[in-house]
Design an enzyme around this catalytic site. Structure first.
Site, PDB file in Angstrom:
ATOM      1  N   SER A  18      -6.199  -1.303 -12.277  1.00  0.00           N
ATOM      2  CA  SER A  18      -6.843  -0.796 -11.064  1.00  0.00           C
ATOM      3  C   SER A  18      -6.949   0.729 -11.044  1.00  0.00           C
ATOM      4  O   SER A  18      -7.853   1.279 -10.420  1.00  0.00           O
ATOM      5  CB  SER A  18      -6.082  -1.275  -9.829  1.00  0.00           C
ATOM      6  OG  SER A  18      -4.712  -0.897  -9.919  1.00  0.00           O
ATOM      7  N   GLY A  55      -5.516  -5.375 -11.274  1.00  0.00           N
ATOM      8  CA  GLY A  55      -4.511  -6.427 -11.410  1.00  0.00           C
ATOM      9  C   GLY A  55      -4.193  -6.795 -12.840  1.00  0.00           C
ATOM     10  O   GLY A  55      -3.322  -7.633 -13.083  1.00  0.00           O
ATOM     11  N   ASN A  83       0.988  -3.006 -13.841  1.00  0.00           N
ATOM     12  CA  ASN A  83       1.166  -4.316 -13.204  1.00  0.00           C
ATOM     13  C   ASN A  83       2.300  -5.106 -13.832  1.00  0.00           C
ATOM     14  O   ASN A  83       2.939  -5.918 -13.161  1.00  0.00           O
ATOM     15  CB  ASN A  83      -0.146  -5.105 -13.232  1.00  0.00           C
ATOM     16  CG  ASN A  83      -1.173  -4.499 -12.300  1.00  0.00           C
ATOM     17  OD1 ASN A  83      -0.908  -4.295 -11.119  1.00  0.00           O
ATOM     18  ND2 ASN A  83      -2.337  -4.163 -12.825  1.00  0.00           N
ATOM     19  N   ASP A 165      -1.464   2.804   0.261  1.00  0.00           N
ATOM     20  CA  ASP A 165      -0.568   1.845  -0.391  1.00  0.00           C
ATOM     21  C   ASP A 165       0.498   2.536  -1.251  1.00  0.00           C
ATOM     22  O   ASP A 165       1.421   1.904  -1.734  1.00  0.00           O
ATOM     23  CB  ASP A 165      -1.358   0.841  -1.246  1.00  0.00           C
ATOM     24  CG  ASP A 165      -2.100   1.471  -2.425  1.00  0.00           C
ATOM     25  OD1 ASP A 165      -1.886   2.661  -2.721  1.00  0.00           O
ATOM     26  OD2 ASP A 165      -2.892   0.749  -3.059  1.00  0.00           O
ATOM     27  N   HIS A 168      -1.989   3.654  -5.565  1.00  0.00           N
ATOM     28  CA  HIS A 168      -3.252   4.068  -6.180  1.00  0.00           C
ATOM     29  C   HIS A 168      -3.627   5.493  -5.755  1.00  0.00           C
ATOM     30  O   HIS A 168      -3.580   5.810  -4.568  1.00  0.00           O
ATOM     31  CB  HIS A 168      -4.374   3.097  -5.787  1.00  0.00           C
ATOM     32  CG  HIS A 168      -4.130   1.713  -6.281  1.00  0.00           C
ATOM     33  ND1 HIS A 168      -3.528   0.745  -5.510  1.00  0.00           N
ATOM     34  CD2 HIS A 168      -4.394   1.139  -7.485  1.00  0.00           C
ATOM     35  CE1 HIS A 168      -3.423  -0.366  -6.209  1.00  0.00           C
ATOM     36  NE2 HIS A 168      -3.932  -0.147  -7.418  1.00  0.00           N
TER      37      HIS A 168
END
Length: 195
Positions: A18, A55, A83, A165, A168
């Site tokens: 991502s 992801g 991830n 979040d 990111h």
């Protein structure tokens, strides 16, 4: 004397998750687009190919590498592992996947940059050490690979450089990533043989 024809742009594939896929951002604000702009501003004729899938794990990147290489890159940035860390994947499994990716790129004589990743602290110090060692070991075992120790260097953990979040990067965070990693990417580009 006739002027030399300018060479075609170097095709730089960015295989990632991502962070590469510009999660939460407009494509022009994402890492591949901004890295390409920064390199072109330094008079580097480069096209950065975005092969980021949100992801994606090291296993996912390994599974789709052949497909990504259909883009016929001249060099590759491998930016996977975040991830795996978030999911607590066994570090030895992440290492096996990344090794397979690096081996395939080496077999194709593609200059490669490996971007390291750190595990989130909530998984404990032991896991964090083992996870970080994955990238350090691969860098030692592959001296031809350009090693950039931490993809999110200077950005991770800084609320001003991340989206809400806190995982990111926001546009300012991407700018900082590009600023910090561009010298390593230029080292990678210096390994590309002229077409």
């Amino acid at each position: 004397m006739a002027q030399a024809q300018s060479p075609r742009p170097i095709r730089l594939l960015m295989l990632g998750d991502s962070i590469t896929a510009a999660y939460g951002l407009a494509r022009p604000e994402g890492l591949p687009a901004k890295l390409e702009a920064a390199l072109r501003a330094r008079s580097r004729a480069v096209t950065v190919i975005d092969a980021g899938v949100s992801g994606d794990t090291t296993a996912g990147g390994r599974a789709r590498l052949e497909w990504a290489l259909a883009e016929r890159p001249d060099a590759v940035i491998v930016a996977l592992g975040g991830n795996d860390g978030l999911r607590g994947v066994e570090p030895r499994n992440s290492q096996a996947n990344l090794k397979a990716i690096l081996d395939m790129l080496k077999a194709r004589n593609l200059p490669t940059l490996l971007a390291g990743m750190l595990a989130p602290p909530n998984l404990g110090a032991d896991y964090g050490r083992e996870f970080a060692e994955v990238f350090q070991t691969l860098a030692r075992e592959n001296p031809d690979v350009v090693f950039y120790p931490f993809l999110l260097d200077g950005v991770a953990g800084d609320p001003a450089l991340n989206q809400p979040d806190r995982i990111h990067p926001n546009p300012q965070g991407v700018d900082e990533m590009v600023r910090r990693m561009t010298p390593a990417v230029e080292t990678l580009l210096s390994k590309v043989r002229p077409a």
